[in-house]
Design a protein around this motif. Structure first.
Motif, PDB file in Angstrom:
ATOM      1  N   LEU A 218       0.793  -1.252  -0.114  1.00 21.50           N
ATOM      2  CA  LEU A 218      -0.122   0.382  -0.005  1.00 21.50           C
ATOM      3  C   LEU A 218       0.933   1.564   0.055  1.00 21.50           C
ATOM      4  N   MET A 219       1.678   1.405   0.564  1.00 17.81           N
ATOM      5  CA  MET A 219       2.473   2.846   0.883  1.00 17.81           C
ATOM      6  C   MET A 219       3.932   2.641  -0.578  1.00 17.81           C
ATOM      7  N   LEU A 220       4.214   1.599  -0.426  1.00  8.95           N
ATOM      8  CA  LEU A 220       5.199   2.278  -2.024  1.00  8.95           C
ATOM      9  C   LEU A 220       4.954   2.047  -2.456  1.00  8.95           C
ATOM     10  N   THR A 221       4.411   2.445  -3.437  1.00 10.40           N
ATOM     11  CA  THR A 221       3.938   3.019  -5.078  1.00 10.40           C
ATOM     12  C   THR A 221       4.641   3.293  -6.105  1.00 10.40           C
ATOM     13  N   LYS A 222       6.014   3.030  -5.571  1.00  9.11           N
ATOM     14  CA  LYS A 222       7.047   4.112  -6.962  1.00  9.11           C
ATOM     15  C   LYS A 222       8.263   2.914  -6.843  1.00  9.11           C
ATOM     16  N   GLY A 223       8.310   2.770  -7.937  1.00  7.05           N
ATOM     17  CA  GLY A 223       9.382   1.503  -7.858  1.00  7.05           C
ATOM     18  C   GLY A 223      10.993   1.794  -7.851  1.00  7.05           C
ATOM     19  N   ASN A 224      10.980   2.999  -7.024  1.00  6.97           N
ATOM     20  CA  ASN A 224      12.690   2.872  -6.588  1.00  6.97           C
ATOM     21  C   ASN A 224      12.451   2.273  -5.174  1.00  6.97           C
ATOM     22  N   LYS A 225      11.412   2.284  -4.600  1.00  8.74           N
ATOM     23  CA  LYS A 225      12.055   0.762  -3.093  1.00  8.74           C
ATOM     24  C   LYS A 225      10.876  -0.153  -3.243  1.00  8.74           C
TER      25      LYS A 225
END
Length: 294
Positions: A218-225
């Motif tokens: 739910l929280m890590l919505t971007k690909g850098n994490k």
């Protein structure tokens, strides 16, 4: 000299049945795991001939090479999981130990605060309000948000509180007579006696953060994490390595999807498997120590 005959304790029927059942359950757990390891170490052709085997028919490390090449986010996921596990466990255990010690002492409003804490075990703020709160605080797509959302464990605090309360008062009184203040009593008297409990819940916390996937999803919505469980979820679902499966497809693509998936599963489980045996001896002692009082 008379020879002393050693008397061997005879097993009764209950012990024999319990041992047999435990061996069967152990086999049901270990056999699928070992089969996954074997699949990760064999070729597609060997898997097509013998889908279930106890040893690799054609030993190869190509599946692990393909995992690192095609699943390029593995190192990033390892980095994210190690960060959340290390800092989350350290911060969570600090909160649990300090909170448990505080509730084991007497202070004004103790019962009220304790009941409020218990209330959170049965009723939460809700998924949407929690998500909106973390978004407004700027914690989305941060490892800090993943750590904070699982930081406080009421269960750990309650059990460790019972452990502190079970410490003999004579030890604390002796330390006070020697001139020790509350901080010294906590650090040099109380804390060392709780090592089994601390070791037990440290491992519980580590496993919890290591296997955490719902809140990172739910929280890590971007690909850098990323974290390992999300990476593994993508591998199993085919979103990272593709949806192909089976030995016939592997022959055309020159790689073995099932083997790469099993290699990913093994790499995700390996660190916890290495840590677990060193802390296992504290489990029974730690839980019993904290469960003396209701």
């Amino acid at each position: 000299m008379k020879k002393i005959k050693m008397r061997h304790k005879r097993w009764d029927g209950v012990q024999i049945v319990a041992t047999v059942l435990l061996l069967i359950f152990s086999g049901l757990i270990l056999i699928p795991f070992w089969n996954a390891v074997v699949i990760s170490l064999e070729s597609a052709r060997a898997y097509s001939l013998h889908p279930f085997s106890f040893l690799p028919a054609e030993f190869t490390l190509d599946n692990y090479k393909e995992m690192f090449e095609k699943g390029g986010g593995l190192l990033l996921a390892y980095q994210g999981t190690l960060i959340t596990t290390f800092f989350g466990t350290a911060a969570g255990m600090t909160v649990s130990v300090l909170g448990a010690y505080a509730f084991s002492r007497q202070f004004p409003g103790k019962k009220l605060f304790f009941r409020v804490m218990l209330f959170t075990m049965f009723f939460g703020g809700g998924l949407v309000p929690t998500y909106l709160l973390y978004r407004n605080l700027g914690l989305l797509n941060t490892y800090a948000g993943v750590i904070i959302v699982s930081l406080v464990s009421v269960y750990n605090i309650i059990i460790m509180k019972n452990g502190f309360e079970g410490t003999p008062m004579e030890l604390q009184e002796a330390a006070m007579i020697d001139g020790a203040n509350d901080l010294v009593i906590f650090g040099r008297v109380m804390l060392p006696l709780q090592k089994p409990l601390i070791a037990t819940f440290t491992l519980f916390s580590m496993v919890g953060y290591w296997n955490n996937w719902y809140w990172p999803m739910l929280m890590l919505t971007k690909g850098n994490k990323n974290v390992l469980q999300l990476f593994l979820r993508g591998v199993v679902n085919g979103t990272i390595l593709g949806n192909t499966s089976g030995a016939s497809m592997a022959a055309e693509q020159q790689w073995f999807p099932q083997g790469v998936k099993m290699a990913s599963v093994f790499m995700v489980m390996l660190p916890i498997m290495l840590v677990y045996p060193f802390l296992q001896k504290y489990f029974t002692r730690g839980i019993l120590l904290g469960a003396v009082k209701a």
